[in-house]
Design a protein around this motif. Structure first.
Motif, mmCIF file in Angstrom:
data_model
loop_
_atom_site.group_PDB
_atom_site.id
_atom_site.type_symbol
_atom_site.label_atom_id
_atom_site.label_comp_id
_atom_site.label_asym_id
_atom_site.label_seq_id
_atom_site.Cartn_x
_atom_site.Cartn_y
_atom_site.Cartn_z
ATOM 1 N N SER A 141 5.230 -1.914 -1.987
ATOM 2 C CA SER A 141 5.134 -2.713 -3.201
ATOM 3 C C SER A 141 5.388 -1.884 -4.459
ATOM 4 O O SER A 141 5.496 -0.652 -4.413
ATOM 5 C CB SER A 141 3.748 -3.347 -3.296
ATOM 6 N N SER B 76 -3.804 -4.412 -7.498
ATOM 7 C CA SER B 76 -3.466 -4.155 -6.103
ATOM 8 C C SER B 76 -4.353 -4.925 -5.134
ATOM 9 O O SER B 76 -5.494 -5.274 -5.461
ATOM 10 C CB SER B 76 -3.595 -2.656 -5.797
ATOM 11 N N ASP C 270 -0.975 -3.374 -0.934
ATOM 12 C CA ASP C 270 -0.620 -2.199 -1.729
ATOM 13 C C ASP C 270 -1.260 -0.925 -1.194
ATOM 14 O O ASP C 270 -0.816 0.179 -1.514
ATOM 15 C CB ASP C 270 -1.039 -2.426 -3.187
#
Length: 271
Positions: free
Chosen positions: A140, A148, A197
């Protein structure tokens, strides 16, 4: 190396179909030790994978979760988790997979994670990139913890002694949230393709994380232990992320290891 990956893909598909067969029939489970579950699907899948690997690469070593591997002085070693997410599987919760990784002279060179429920095949080769169903994937672009999404896991045994609840609480408060899917390999794959993430966990076995570690690295992500040191398959914990949030994540982890909490845990009030 291409033939190694192609073999792993073929074997993973075959094992995944076998797991689906057992999943639809809701097989019974047994206890392996005090808390860990094992099913006949674990054993059947491992038997299939190990037999296929031995037939194709009789000189290779094999490390498999249920113990039916193959010792060898070869520089090649396979890591096999025939059913990652056994507890999910045993309860009919459809998050599980089969995963294989190949190591050469101590370096991971290929990996496969196959999720038969979603028909998602994650593949990677050292220096060759990471892919989902043949399409290249990347980590990402999140640039801070607060934007996140993370995942983690907890052990099936001695949960009352697990320190991860402290890390879970702090990350949950500092980010968009923390998920607990119950499959380390899928969590790692989801970091690689940008659905998550970051991910961290304590006490994984080599077969849990070998393919996923290489997948994240080939997708452009970072893989370290939770103290920021280089990670290997014997490390006591693992932390992966997209690279952009790495320094911030390591700073937070270092605070928690020192017992410094940005936000205290809530205190239950008596009615």
């Amino acid at each position: 190396m291409e033939s190694f990956l192609e073999s792993a893909i073929e074997i993973a598909h075959e094992a995944g179909s076998l797991l689906q067969y057992y999943f639809e029939r809701r097989v019974r489970f047994e206890l392996k030790g005090d808390f860990d579950l094992v099913t006949e699907a674990d054993r059947a899948s491992e038997k299939l994978v190990v037999e296929r690997l031995k037939a194709r690469y009789p000189e290779h070593g094999i490390v498999a979760e249920e113990g039916s591997g193959h010792h060898s002085p070869s520089e090649f070693r396979w890591y096999v988790d025939p059913l990652d997410g056994t507890t999910n599987f045993a309860h009919g919760y459809p998050i599980y997979n089969v995963t294989l990784a190949l190591e050469k002279a101590g370096e991971l060179i290929a990996g496969v994670i196959f999720d038969p429920t979603r028909k998602e095949l994650f593949t990677c080769e050292k220096g060759g990139g990471a892919f989902l169903n043949g399409a290249r994937i990347q980590v990402s672009k999140a640039r801070s913890l607060e934007e996140s999404l993370f995942s983690t896991g907890f052990p099936s045994r001695r949960r009352h002694l697990d320190v991860n609840i402290h890390f879970y609480h702090q990350l949950a408060m500092a980010s968009h949230g923390v998920r607990r899917g119950g499959s380390a390999a899928i969590d790692l794959a989801y970091v690689a393709c940008g659905r998550l993430d970051g991910y961290w966990e304590f006490g994984l076995s080599p077969w849990d994380m070998a393919a996923g570690q290489l997948l994240v690295e080939e997708a452009g992500g970072m893989c370290r232990d939770m103290r920021g040191a280089p990670h290997n398959l014997k490390s006591p914990h693992i932390a992966v992320d997209n690279g952009l949030i790495h320094e911030e994540l390591m700073l937070l982890f270092s605070e928690i290891f020192r017992g410094e909490y940005r936000l205290p845990m809530a205190v239950i009030q008596r009615a």
